[in-house]
Design an enzyme around this catalytic site. Sequence first.
Site, PDB file in Angstrom:
ATOM      1  CG  ASP A  34     -92.079 -83.474  64.017  1.00 26.02           C
ATOM      2  OD1 ASP A  34     -93.134 -82.692  64.596  1.00 26.02           O
ATOM      3  OD2 ASP A  34     -91.513 -83.136  62.900  1.00 26.02           O
ATOM      4  CB  THR A  70     -92.933 -80.381  60.573  1.00 25.38           C
ATOM      5  OG1 THR A  70     -93.729 -81.137  61.254  1.00 25.38           O
ATOM      6  CG2 THR A  70     -91.629 -81.148  60.407  1.00 25.38           C
ATOM      7  CG  ASN A  91     -95.297 -79.242  56.635  1.00 25.08           C
ATOM      8  OD1 ASN A  91     -94.307 -78.726  56.751  1.00 25.08           O
ATOM      9  ND2 ASN A  91     -95.823 -79.807  57.382  1.00 25.08           N
ATOM     10  CG  ASP A 189     -95.563 -84.766  64.464  1.00 30.48           C
ATOM     11  OD1 ASP A 189     -96.094 -83.558  64.548  1.00 30.48           O
ATOM     12  OD2 ASP A 189     -95.716 -85.111  63.276  1.00 30.48           O
ATOM     13  CG  HIS A 193    -100.183 -86.032  63.237  1.00 28.64           C
ATOM     14  ND1 HIS A 193    -100.900 -84.633  63.236  1.00 28.64           N
ATOM     15  CD2 HIS A 193     -99.042 -85.410  63.009  1.00 28.64           C
ATOM     16  CE1 HIS A 193    -100.171 -83.690  63.030  1.00 28.64           C
ATOM     17  NE2 HIS A 193     -99.113 -84.111  62.726  1.00 28.64           N
ATOM     18  CG  ASP A 237     -91.827 -79.498  64.890  1.00 31.72           C
ATOM     19  OD1 ASP A 237     -91.823 -80.152  65.801  1.00 31.72           O
ATOM     20  OD2 ASP A 237     -91.971 -80.150  63.789  1.00 31.72           O
ATOM     21  CG  HIS A 238     -95.108 -78.543  65.332  1.00 33.21           C
ATOM     22  ND1 HIS A 238     -95.759 -79.464  66.061  1.00 33.21           N
ATOM     23  CD2 HIS A 238     -94.583 -78.944  64.377  1.00 33.21           C
ATOM     24  CE1 HIS A 238     -95.540 -80.698  64.896  1.00 33.21           C
ATOM     25  NE2 HIS A 238     -94.946 -80.431  64.115  1.00 33.21           N
ATOM     26  CG  HIS A 336     -98.606 -79.715  64.209  1.00 33.15           C
ATOM     27  ND1 HIS A 336     -97.882 -79.099  63.113  1.00 33.15           N
ATOM     28  CD2 HIS A 336     -98.459 -80.892  64.049  1.00 33.15           C
ATOM     29  CE1 HIS A 336     -97.431 -80.095  62.541  1.00 33.15           C
ATOM     30  NE2 HIS A 336     -97.825 -81.170  62.814  1.00 33.15           N
TER      31      HIS A 336
HETATM   32 ZN   LIG Z   1     -93.396 -81.444  63.135  1.00 32.80          ZN
END
Ligand SMILES: [Zn+2]
Length: 453
Positions: A34, A70, A91, A189, A193, A237-238, A336
Amino acid sequence: MKLLVILLFSGLITGCRGNSSHSLPPKLLLVSFDGFRADYLQNYEFPHLQNFIKEGVLVEHVKNVFITKTFPNHYSIVTGLYEESHGIVANSMYDVITKKHFSDLDDKDPFWWNEAVPIWVTNQLQENRSSAAAMWPGTDVPIHNTTPSYFMNYSSSVSFEERLNNITTWLINSNPPVTFATLYWEEPDASGHKYGPEDKENMYRVLKEIDDLIGELVHKLKVLGLWENLNVIITSDHGMTQCSKDRLINLDRCIDNSSYALIDLTPVAAVLPKINTTEVYNKLKVCSPHMNVYLKEDIPARFHYQHNNRIQPIILVADEGWTIVLNKSLPKLGDHGYDNSLSSMHPFLAAHGPAFHKGYKHNTINSVDIYPMMCHILGLKPHPNNGTFGHTKCLLVDQWCINLPEAVGIVIGALLVLTTLTGLIIIMQNRLSVPRPFSRLQLQEDDDDPLIE
Ligand SMILES: [Zn+2]
């Protein structure tokens, strides 16, 4: 003669049987780390992942779907659909008709997932095949009344090792055999963050851990004899971008928060007005120069983010690195969800296995293209989708493909050869057809002598 026919016929049958027992169905493991931003690959060292790529293929940028979050993006990878078509539009979601809520902590209602059919369901409907999932958004939900035959309920506290152990056990020991499997991991991920992608020191440590996990994965597949025959896709995913306390958009400064319900906050806010929509829109429209405000009907077509009841009447899209807040301080240093045309939002894709070329690099594909490619590898008929199989042909050994620079090179080369040949032919023809310069026959003195005397 009769005997010959019988022998031929039985030979044919044996031949067919022999073939089918040797051609096992193709297998595919889809792995997501992720929030693995595409350019981490250029800016950090990944010895294990680079080895994986050396023996396989790399797509440097995968253009993912808007919003770059996500749940929506993981569902696009396995359905080939934009968010407006598969229904996981954020989400955090709210459905005005049923009054249902969805969040990453409350995602088990099939209602949210049933607008599409993920590949693990399609795979399982094929005779003599099953699917397995060591976590992937949606795999612990009975979508169209079907979960993968083997799956784990989502829990972030389960180690990578346990997930990997489960998935490899299922790939080896199941009957009917597991031919499609997913493996999901929350990093980088979570750290992206927490620290922000510009925190080189912490990201270096986290990304080294990721690379070690990839090393562990490859080692395990080799030890278990799965490496040569299993197709493995590693993607994400990103991406992730840096946020700052100096780049905040405080909605409370612009509008009374009792006039709307906020379904999702940042960097794409989903706003459901409680009063007149135009009034709310007009106030938000002038709230910040670092945020685009759209009425649902005016959302740019390139986002493919409009035609679904779960998309709210007004959406706010923050500029890269800006955070939308409600009278609060900066919640996280990296985020993101932004515009999917930003390269910082893109992940990468690497793949290895019998279906893929070795040592091939490709510039870009769309995340919705992954689904038709996976269906092709598994021999499944894809559901209608937004992907283009042609975009991934160059990655696959059984497809004829030619990329643009190569094509231009071949055309120029062919033209050069043709021109040279034509030139040569013209020169040769000229030489052959040039009349010899006329010259009078020189008579020698004795030429007048009669030959026969
Ligand atoms: Zn994600």
